[in-house]
Scaffold this motif. Structure first.
Motif, PDB file in Angstrom:
ATOM      1  N   ALA A 390      42.052  29.928  48.717  1.00 39.50           N
ATOM      2  CA  ALA A 390      42.208  29.474  50.100  1.00 39.50           C
ATOM      3  C   ALA A 390      43.671  29.386  50.504  1.00 39.50           C
ATOM      4  CB  ALA A 390      41.524  28.118  50.277  1.00 39.50           C
ATOM      5  N   ALA A 391      44.549  29.084  49.533  1.00 39.39           N
ATOM      6  CA  ALA A 391      45.972  28.967  49.835  1.00 39.39           C
ATOM      7  C   ALA A 391      46.619  30.325  50.084  1.00 39.39           C
ATOM      8  CB  ALA A 391      46.694  28.251  48.700  1.00 39.39           C
ATOM      9  N   LEU A 392      46.002  31.383  49.572  1.00 38.78           N
ATOM     10  CA  LEU A 392      46.563  32.727  49.722  1.00 38.78           C
ATOM     11  C   LEU A 392      45.931  33.513  50.855  1.00 38.78           C
ATOM     12  CD1 LEU A 392      46.751  33.781  45.949  1.00 38.78           C
ATOM     13  CD2 LEU A 392      48.538  32.727  47.348  1.00 38.78           C
ATOM     14  N   ALA A 393      44.785  33.053  51.337  1.00 39.86           N
ATOM     15  CA  ALA A 393      44.011  33.841  52.299  1.00 39.86           C
ATOM     16  C   ALA A 393      44.797  34.147  53.576  1.00 39.86           C
ATOM     17  CB  ALA A 393      42.712  33.113  52.642  1.00 39.86           C
ATOM     18  N   GLY A 394      45.527  33.178  54.087  1.00 38.62           N
ATOM     19  CA  GLY A 394      46.279  33.417  55.317  1.00 38.62           C
ATOM     20  C   GLY A 394      47.774  33.385  55.129  1.00 38.62           C
ATOM     21  N   ALA A 395      48.239  33.531  53.889  1.00 36.37           N
ATOM     22  CA  ALA A 395      49.661  33.385  53.581  1.00 36.37           C
ATOM     23  C   ALA A 395      50.426  34.678  53.842  1.00 36.37           C
ATOM     24  CB  ALA A 395      49.838  32.969  52.125  1.00 36.37           C
ATOM     25  N   ALA A 396      51.722  34.551  54.038  1.00 34.83           N
ATOM     26  CA  ALA A 396      52.563  35.727  54.270  1.00 34.83           C
ATOM     27  C   ALA A 396      52.713  36.570  53.018  1.00 34.83           C
ATOM     28  CB  ALA A 396      53.942  35.279  54.766  1.00 34.83           C
ATOM     29  N   ASP A 403      52.891  46.629  49.793  1.00 37.39           N
ATOM     30  CA  ASP A 403      51.586  47.280  49.737  1.00 37.39           C
ATOM     31  C   ASP A 403      50.525  46.451  49.024  1.00 37.39           C
ATOM     32  OD1 ASP A 403      52.853  47.601  47.263  1.00 37.39           O
ATOM     33  OD2 ASP A 403      51.645  49.382  46.797  1.00 37.39           O
ATOM     34  N   ARG A 404      50.921  45.323  48.408  1.00 34.60           N
ATOM     35  CA  ARG A 404      49.938  44.485  47.716  1.00 34.60           C
ATOM     36  C   ARG A 404      49.568  43.236  48.519  1.00 34.60           C
ATOM     37  NH1 ARG A 404      47.631  47.771  46.145  1.00 34.60           N
ATOM     38  NH2 ARG A 404      46.252  46.193  45.271  1.00 34.60           N
ATOM     39  N   ARG A 405      50.240  42.974  49.600  1.00 35.54           N
ATOM     40  CA  ARG A 405      50.009  41.737  50.333  1.00 35.54           C
ATOM     41  C   ARG A 405      48.626  41.704  50.986  1.00 35.54           C
ATOM     42  NH1 ARG A 405      56.048  41.956  53.049  1.00 35.54           N
ATOM     43  NH2 ARG A 405      57.181  41.638  51.070  1.00 35.54           N
ATOM     44  N   GLU A 406      48.283  42.747  51.714  1.00 36.52           N
ATOM     45  CA  GLU A 406      47.000  42.730  52.411  1.00 36.52           C
ATOM     46  C   GLU A 406      45.816  42.767  51.445  1.00 36.52           C
ATOM     47  OE1 GLU A 406      44.294  42.060  55.059  1.00 36.52           O
ATOM     48  OE2 GLU A 406      46.449  41.927  55.432  1.00 36.52           O
ATOM     49  N   PRO A 407      45.847  43.579  50.380  1.00 38.63           N
ATOM     50  CA  PRO A 407      44.737  43.512  49.411  1.00 38.63           C
ATOM     51  C   PRO A 407      44.558  42.125  48.805  1.00 38.63           C
ATOM     52  CG  PRO A 407      46.007  45.509  49.065  1.00 38.63           C
ATOM     53  CD  PRO A 407      46.766  44.688  50.071  1.00 38.63           C
ATOM     54  N   VAL A 408      45.655  41.439  48.472  1.00 34.28           N
ATOM     55  CA  VAL A 408      45.549  40.098  47.894  1.00 34.28           C
ATOM     56  C   VAL A 408      44.989  39.130  48.929  1.00 34.28           C
ATOM     57  CG1 VAL A 408      46.871  38.149  46.996  1.00 34.28           C
ATOM     58  CG2 VAL A 408      47.332  40.456  46.161  1.00 34.28           C
ATOM     59  N   ARG A 409      45.467  39.227  50.176  1.00 35.57           N
ATOM     60  CA  ARG A 409      44.934  38.347  51.222  1.00 35.57           C
ATOM     61  C   ARG A 409      43.450  38.592  51.442  1.00 35.57           C
ATOM     62  NH1 ARG A 409      50.113  38.789  54.008  1.00 35.57           N
ATOM     63  NH2 ARG A 409      49.431  40.791  54.878  1.00 35.57           N
ATOM     64  N   ALA A 410      43.042  39.860  51.484  1.00 31.60           N
ATOM     65  CA  ALA A 410      41.630  40.178  51.718  1.00 31.60           C
ATOM     66  C   ALA A 410      40.753  39.671  50.579  1.00 31.60           C
ATOM     67  CB  ALA A 410      41.464  41.688  51.889  1.00 31.60           C
ATOM     68  N   ALA A 412      41.523  37.199  48.468  1.00 37.32           N
ATOM     69  CA  ALA A 412      41.556  35.738  48.501  1.00 37.32           C
ATOM     70  C   ALA A 412      40.603  35.202  49.560  1.00 37.32           C
ATOM     71  CB  ALA A 412      42.980  35.253  48.771  1.00 37.32           C
ATOM     72  N   THR A 413      40.547  35.853  50.706  1.00 35.77           N
ATOM     73  CA  THR A 413      39.627  35.429  51.769  1.00 35.77           C
ATOM     74  C   THR A 413      38.179  35.556  51.326  1.00 35.77           C
ATOM     75  OG1 THR A 413      41.223  36.075  53.484  1.00 35.77           O
ATOM     76  CG2 THR A 413      38.914  35.848  54.150  1.00 35.77           C
ATOM     77  N   ALA A 414      37.847  36.687  50.694  1.00 35.87           N
ATOM     78  CA  ALA A 414      36.471  36.902  50.237  1.00 35.87           C
ATOM     79  C   ALA A 414      36.077  35.883  49.174  1.00 35.87           C
ATOM     80  CB  ALA A 414      36.323  38.321  49.689  1.00 35.87           C
ATOM     81  N   LEU A 415      37.001  35.533  48.292  1.00 30.81           N
ATOM     82  CA  LEU A 415      36.705  34.548  47.257  1.00 30.81           C
ATOM     83  C   LEU A 415      36.592  33.151  47.854  1.00 30.81           C
ATOM     84  CD1 LEU A 415      39.142  35.778  44.443  1.00 30.81           C
ATOM     85  CD2 LEU A 415      36.662  36.077  44.531  1.00 30.81           C
ATOM     86  N   ALA A 416      37.497  32.816  48.766  1.00 32.67           N
ATOM     87  CA  ALA A 416      37.479  31.480  49.366  1.00 32.67           C
ATOM     88  C   ALA A 416      36.227  31.257  50.203  1.00 32.67           C
ATOM     89  CB  ALA A 416      38.729  31.281  50.219  1.00 32.67           C
ATOM     90  N   CYS A 417      35.751  32.295  50.868  1.00 34.88           N
ATOM     91  CA  CYS A 417      34.555  32.182  51.716  1.00 34.88           C
ATOM     92  C   CYS A 417      33.257  32.311  50.926  1.00 34.88           C
ATOM     93  CB  CYS A 417      34.586  33.244  52.808  1.00 34.88           C
ATOM     94  SG  CYS A 417      35.940  33.078  53.981  1.00 34.88           S
ATOM     95  N   GLY A 418      33.355  32.691  49.664  1.00 32.26           N
ATOM     96  CA  GLY A 418      32.158  32.876  48.851  1.00 32.26           C
ATOM     97  C   GLY A 418      31.460  34.199  49.090  1.00 32.26           C
ATOM     98  N   ASN A 419      32.129  35.135  49.784  1.00 29.83           N
ATOM     99  CA  ASN A 419      31.515  36.449  50.009  1.00 29.83           C
ATOM    100  C   ASN A 419      31.475  37.280  48.736  1.00 29.83           C
ATOM    101  OD1 ASN A 419      31.181  35.854  52.729  1.00 29.83           O
ATOM    102  ND2 ASN A 419      33.174  36.702  53.292  1.00 29.83           N
TER     103      ASN A 419
END
Length: 507
Positions: A390-396, A403-410, A412-419
């Motif tokens: 959750a701490a990484l989902a919306g982080a800069a 090139d690794r920022r958006e994959p990590v954010r995506a 992190a979001t999927a893991l935090a949301c339980g998807n």
């Protein structure tokens, strides 16, 4: 049961009895045997006199033997054996359920929570476990609670009431009744029978004045510890992990994010071929997390593997035979925290400096860790928990390559949301498919996450073309002849230097 089925079952029991007669430790945890004339159940390698065949009954689990009215042997302590490698290999409902129960899910969420995670009704889960294992989820969890309680009774000075609730029992009365049923002894009698200073040595000294909980984590031999510690040292993220000591005497230390709060685990390298355990010391915010912490370290060090079965299969391949002979018992390390491992794989090739900066910026400082009787602070080089998804989902994520920022954010979001679920009972095929669909993750990283974070023993990441090429003429990546142990073939090839070298940040 048909005549053919009965005959096959008899032949299987005859083979099990041969293992008992030869005291074959390879089968410890694979099955248990109970003796009608003594009322006890044992592990196959029990040193006691071999009972007559007609007095022996075999069980898949300790819980099933306990359910049939047998108590645990005090000589061989069958509750302390490694788990069966079958449960890590199996992807069906029973295998997933056993892994979740081992992680303590029934204690935390009940049978209803277990069933919900598996996507079945509680009745269906109960029926399938009873049919195959001879015990339902409550009985399996009860057996595990009994083992946890015995460990606490014999390794700590905690009061019995504290141990009861720490082990997951709902009441002191339930704790007392269970201990008497499993061990034919009271909690006080078990504590009096604890091993002496020379009977249960732990080389890991208390750190910073904190005693922690000393454990021996059983495994099947052989165990090639040096490559595992080499791999962990190469990947260690400052602040979250560290390796101390010299080769052969190293201690791996790391922080743990647990249901009841942060923890610290310390595991000692085992030099040479002797012994069937790794020494460990756990420092926990909540003693209720003992089961979860223990299981996570077991998965990280792959302690439930069957090395002889793995080496026999891979050693039959002429290309792998020299590697297996050079490193018998090589393990396929798993993950202490599946979310952390997945995010680290997604962040590759970020180096150790970037990973450490990520931890300092988004990780939680290790200032809240307290044991029931011993307050503690950051320990040695351990200062943070790895960032929560959750701490990484919306982080800069400026600490990572662009090139690794958006994959990590995506991710992190999927893991935090339980998807995407990466718990021990996750459906591995579904998880890999969803991971591979994330832009920037792709099939190669998804396969590595499946192998490490989900502990699948039968994965060969297809991106490693060099390893496949050097595995033998005409072999495709992850040769079918290596099933169900392709992950171990991958590690044999990588450890031997057959594919690209492992970098400090790579998972």
């Amino acid at each position: 049961m048909t005549t053919e089925d009965r005959a096959a079952a008899d032949r299987a029991d005859d083979s099990r009895y041969e293992a008992v007669a030869s005291r074959d430790a390879r089968f410890d945890g694979v099955f248990f045997f109970a003796v009608a004339t003594t009322g006890i159940y044992c592990r196959p390698s029990c040193p006691a006199t071999t009972p007559k065949r007609r007095n022996v009954t075999f069980y898949r689990t300790a819980a099933a033997a306990q359910g049939a009215g047998y108590r645990a042997c005090r000589r061989c302590r069958p509750d302390a054996v490694p788990g069966s490698a079958e449960w890590n290999a199996r992807a069906d409902v029973v295998g997933r359920a056993v892994r979740l129960i081992g992680d303590g899910i029934v204690d935390r969420e009940g049978v209803t929570g277990l069933a919900a995670r598996l996507g079945y009704s509680a009745r269906q889960v109960q029926r399938q476990l009873n049919a195959e294992l001879g015990a339902g989820p409550l009985a399996l969890a009860r057996a595990q609670r009994g083992h946890t309680a015995r460990v606490l009774l014999q390794t700590t000075s905690l009061q019995a009431a504290d141990i009861a609730f720490a082990a997951g029992f709902a009441s002191v009365r339930q704790f007392n009744d269970t201990i008497r049923a499993i061990y034919a002894a009271t909690p006080g009698e078990l504590r009096s029978a604890r091993p002496g200073p020379t009977g249960h040595p732990v080389r890991i000294a208390p750190s910073g004045g904190r005693a922690g909980i000393p454990l021996r984590l059983a495994h099947r031999t052989p165990y090639a510890t040096a490559p595992v510690f080499d791999s962990l040292a190469a990947r260690a993220i400052p602040g979250v992990e560290e390796i101390t000591g010299t080769a052969g005497q190293r201690i791996y230390r790391r922080t743990l994010r647990l249901p009841g709060g942060p923890g610290i685990a310390e595991v000692a390298e085992q030099p040479g071929p002797a012994g069937g355990w790794l020494e460990c010391r756990l420092h926990l915010s909540s003693l209720r997390d003992l089961t979860a912490a223990t299981q996570r370290i077991r998965r990280l060090f792959d302690l439930d593997a069957d090395p002889r079965a793995v080496d026999e299969r891979l050693g039959a391949d002429p290309a792998l035979a020299p590697l297996v002979a050079a490193r018998p018992g090589l393990r396929a390390p798993g993950a202490a925290d599946p979310h952390e491992t997945a995010l680290r794989i997604a962040a590759y090739p970020a180096g150790p400096a970037a990973a450490a900066a990520l931890v300092r910026t988004y990780g939680e400082p290790l200032t809240e860790l307290t044991e029931p009787t011993e307050p503690t602070e950051p320990s040695g080089g351990l200062t943070h928990l790895f960032p929560d998804p959750a701490a990484l989902a919306g982080a800069a994520l400026d600490e990572l390559p662009p090139d690794r920022r958006e994959p990590v954010r995506a991710l992190a979001t999927a893991l935090a949301c339980g998807n995407i679920l990466l718990d021990p009972g996750a459906d591995r095929d579904t998880a890999e498919r969803l991971l591979a669909a994330i832009p920037g993750i792709g099939p190669g990283r998804a396969a590595r996450i499946r192998m490490r974070a989900l502990g699948d023993p039968d994965v060969f990441p297809g991106a490693d073309e060099t390893a496949a090429h050097r595995s033998g003429e005409g072999d495709a990546p992850g040769s079918e002849a290596w099933r169900p142990w392709r992950s171990y073939a991958f590690h044999q090839l990588r450890t031997a230097g057959a594919d690209r070298p492992l970098t400090a940040a790579e998972e």
